[in-house]
Design a protein around this motif. Sequence first.
Motif, mmCIF file in Angstrom:
data_model
loop_
_atom_site.group_PDB
_atom_site.id
_atom_site.type_symbol
_atom_site.label_atom_id
_atom_site.label_comp_id
_atom_site.label_asym_id
_atom_site.label_seq_id
_atom_site.Cartn_x
_atom_site.Cartn_y
_atom_site.Cartn_z
ATOM 1 N N TYR A 110 0.843 -1.208 0.000
ATOM 2 C CA TYR A 110 0.000 0.000 0.000
ATOM 3 C C TYR A 110 0.868 1.243 0.000
ATOM 4 C CZ TYR A 110 -3.567 -3.380 1.281
ATOM 5 O OH TYR A 110 -4.410 -4.446 1.285
ATOM 6 N N LYS A 111 0.534 2.159 -0.920
ATOM 7 C CA LYS A 111 1.288 3.410 -1.030
ATOM 8 C C LYS A 111 0.349 4.583 -0.765
ATOM 9 C CE LYS A 111 4.768 1.405 -3.800
ATOM 10 N NZ LYS A 111 4.236 0.080 -3.907
ATOM 11 N N VAL A 112 0.922 5.750 -0.590
ATOM 12 C CA VAL A 112 0.099 6.962 -0.527
ATOM 13 C C VAL A 112 -0.013 7.483 -1.951
ATOM 14 C CG1 VAL A 112 -0.013 9.339 0.290
ATOM 15 C CG2 VAL A 112 0.729 7.530 1.845
ATOM 16 N N LYS A 113 -1.192 7.289 -2.573
ATOM 17 C CA LYS A 113 -1.324 7.688 -3.985
ATOM 18 C C LYS A 113 -1.768 9.132 -4.126
ATOM 19 C CE LYS A 113 -1.792 3.394 -6.518
ATOM 20 N NZ LYS A 113 -2.817 2.479 -6.978
ATOM 21 N N ASP A 114 -2.389 9.690 -3.070
ATOM 22 C CA ASP A 114 -2.782 11.101 -3.150
ATOM 23 C C ASP A 114 -2.209 11.871 -1.959
ATOM 24 O OD1 ASP A 114 -3.919 13.580 -3.442
ATOM 25 O OD2 ASP A 114 -5.915 12.833 -3.977
ATOM 26 N N PRO A 115 -0.883 12.170 -2.031
ATOM 27 C CA PRO A 115 -0.263 12.866 -0.898
ATOM 28 C C PRO A 115 -0.895 14.235 -0.642
ATOM 29 C CG PRO A 115 1.275 12.655 -2.764
ATOM 30 C CD PRO A 115 0.081 11.838 -3.095
ATOM 31 N N ALA A 116 -1.321 14.928 -1.711
ATOM 32 C CA ALA A 116 -1.895 16.269 -1.525
ATOM 33 C C ALA A 116 -3.152 16.191 -0.658
ATOM 34 C CB ALA A 116 -2.215 16.897 -2.878
ATOM 35 N N LYS A 117 -3.932 15.139 -0.869
ATOM 36 C CA LYS A 117 -5.154 15.009 -0.074
ATOM 37 C C LYS A 117 -4.815 14.707 1.386
ATOM 38 C CE LYS A 117 -9.865 13.372 -0.078
ATOM 39 N NZ LYS A 117 -11.014 13.084 -0.928
ATOM 40 N N LEU A 118 -3.804 13.880 1.583
ATOM 41 C CA LEU A 118 -3.391 13.571 2.955
ATOM 42 C C LEU A 118 -2.967 14.852 3.673
ATOM 43 C CD1 LEU A 118 -2.746 11.497 5.189
ATOM 44 C CD2 LEU A 118 -0.458 11.288 4.209
ATOM 45 N N ILE A 119 -2.212 15.680 2.979
ATOM 46 C CA ILE A 119 -1.738 16.928 3.590
ATOM 47 C C ILE A 119 -2.919 17.854 3.892
ATOM 48 C CG2 ILE A 119 -0.398 19.033 3.112
ATOM 49 C CD1 ILE A 119 1.622 17.121 1.644
ATOM 50 N N ARG A 120 -3.873 17.881 2.949
ATOM 51 C CA ARG A 120 -5.051 18.733 3.145
ATOM 52 C C ARG A 120 -5.813 18.297 4.411
ATOM 53 N NH1 ARG A 120 -9.855 18.344 0.244
ATOM 54 N NH2 ARG A 120 -8.956 17.110 -1.431
ATOM 55 N N ILE A 121 -6.014 17.001 4.585
ATOM 56 C CA ILE A 121 -6.756 16.515 5.760
ATOM 57 C C ILE A 121 -5.936 16.763 7.034
ATOM 58 C CG2 ILE A 121 -7.867 14.513 6.839
ATOM 59 C CD1 ILE A 121 -8.068 13.288 3.988
ATOM 60 N N ALA A 122 -4.633 16.542 6.940
ATOM 61 C CA ALA A 122 -3.777 16.753 8.116
ATOM 62 C C ALA A 122 -3.875 18.209 8.576
ATOM 63 C CB ALA A 122 -2.328 16.393 7.782
ATOM 64 N N LYS A 123 -3.877 19.126 7.626
ATOM 65 C CA LYS A 123 -4.001 20.549 7.983
ATOM 66 C C LYS A 123 -5.345 20.811 8.643
ATOM 67 C CE LYS A 123 -0.707 22.753 4.944
ATOM 68 N NZ LYS A 123 -0.471 23.091 3.539
ATOM 69 N N GLU A 124 -6.395 20.208 8.065
ATOM 70 C CA GLU A 124 -7.732 20.343 8.648
ATOM 71 C C GLU A 124 -7.729 19.909 10.110
ATOM 72 O OE1 GLU A 124 -11.431 18.250 7.168
ATOM 73 O OE2 GLU A 124 -10.547 18.773 5.243
ATOM 74 N N TRP A 125 -6.973 18.860 10.364
ATOM 75 C CA TRP A 125 -6.946 18.294 11.718
ATOM 76 C C TRP A 125 -5.876 18.927 12.615
ATOM 77 C CZ3 TRP A 125 -7.831 12.210 11.628
ATOM 78 C CH2 TRP A 125 -9.109 11.962 11.094
#
Length: 627
Positions: A110-125
């Motif tokens: 398993y890889k992180v295929k959408d890093p931008a989305k991960l960063i967006r959610i992390a910022k939200e949190w």
Amino acid sequence: FKMTTVEEMEAATNRLLETGAKVGADAWQFRVKNQTPHCKFGEQGVCCRICSMGPCRITPKAPRGICGCDVHGIVGRNYLKFTAGGAATHSDHGREICNTLGHAAPDGAYKVKDPAKLIRIAKEWGVETEGRDIYDLAHEMSELALSEYGKNHGVSRWLKRAPQHTQDLWHNAGIEPRAIDREVSCALHMTHMGCSSKPEALIRQSLRNGLSDGWGGSMCGTEFSDVLFGTPKPIDTEANLGVMVAENVNIVVHGHDPSLSEMICEVADDPEMIAYAKEMGAKGITISGVCCTSNEVAMRRGIPMAGNFLQQENVVLTGACEAIVVDVQCIFPALGPLSKCFHTKFITTSPIAQMPDSDYIEFSAGTALEKAKEIVKTAIENFKNRKPDLVYIPDMKQKATVGYSVEAIVKTLDGVTNSQVDKTGTTKPLVDCITSGVIRGAVAMVGCNNPKIRPDYAHIELMKKLIANDIIVVASGCSAQAAAKAGLMDKAAKDLCGAGLKRVCELADIPPVLHMGSCVDISRMMVLVSELAKDSGLNISQLPVVGCAPEWMSEKAVSIGNYVVATGIDTFLGVDPYVSGSTEITELLTSGVKDWVEASYTVEKDIDKLVDKMIERIEEKRTALGI
Ligand code: NFS
Ligand code: SF4
């Protein structure tokens, strides 16, 4: 452009049932007959069996159970338990995804295929993202997301995505979901013998438990699936049984969790595996799907959809299915005995869903690749066991464009009202289409199919009428697959639309029914309406938008209904959720809850009336806004 009609689909099914008859196979069509008529007490929700003084059944002569509980308490408790079952199920699926995120590694399965989305959610949190290794961040987010299930204090992190007005409503109604598991536990505590029997309390918890699903567990499932497997973008695929290929090894994935289906697709693409299939006498490998896991891999990989819930037995009846590989939820135990009538391997993979007459190959995030290989190999080696005289695949399929995540919808519809404008990156162009009346409104069509309603008929007929009336449809789950099978997700279906919607379909190059994903992806719809509300300055309940599950059957669907209503969206059901036995519970669900969340349920079993009522509600909302 020619649609596939329900009559044509039924004819194909009948032909498959003839194959079944040759080998002595059972099918749901026959079991329905044995179970009809259904128990009236159960249907009305008036049977209580939560303690061993019972079971107690409420009748005019026996208006109270032995403990003294009245019919409203019993119906309300049953309704809340039903909700808890659904919320637990979706949320546990979400938990598995959060767990898979913790296993992501640059050189792993398993890889992180959408890093931008991960960063967006992390910022939200509120998580530090600057200069972080993306896998380090993924692992921290996995832990945080998992703690959403059992945290001691506070409410769901995702609630902040809703408009402030909606958040205030939830707060004031006392229905903000806390830790995800807690709401399920709390529901089961409340429904224990001798706890809550007050209708209002039971329905409030039903809404809260629903919200812990849609704005909790399901949202975790959707968002972190996107991070791991990619956020869906428009992609072409096909739907209906004709996607199976007679010369190939056919592997059908069925269930819900993309952690399994993604790996199966990954492995089946491996040239070594394809070579092995050829060695075994096949021309190649075809993966297709049933139910929500099919939606997941269709949205991200264009894997074709063999069918929806009530078509799962048909897949085996083709005689051309080497393996039906399942994980959790909506899997007929019937597949065990049915697969024994054919050469098909029925492969169960999850400790959560174990069934007789299946081959159990336990799958987990840690051993994913290895197990996926074992499964694909098992299927390939089974090709030689086919009985050629039993093979019949109906020549029936439609083209579909799927993959409409919120991100994709915003991107696709951006600028559609005025090709001169810059991209807004918001839902404003969609708001413009709605306020100008080019599109009258939107309907979220969701849920299962159900023998109580002519299967797929309600989905398809409703959608046809809605788009003809310039109402755009977003769909998920088995409803989306009904649409795809019929051809309503083919861009050419624009010809069935009213002039306004047709124009939008042409300008944006979209089909009139947009596939938003699986049932956990109804959380996408919650995000979309929230964005629409914020971009238009309206409350969600003011938008000309309604939800509809005309053929729903599962506990999950009731959990969904509760969070859709609690989010301010009027919801229309074609099947009664076992509440007709209580006037008070019925009144609360169809009207009372409006005082808390500005929306409520409508139950209408007459499908023609159901669609008219939705159109009417949409027009009422427009009138109230003066648009
Ligand atoms: Ni939804 Fe998906 Fe289909 Fe119904 Fe079952 S597959 S989670 S519950 S039957 S729509
Ligand atoms: Fe009967 Fe009350 Fe027990 Fe339910 S809880 S089975 S109504 S005695």
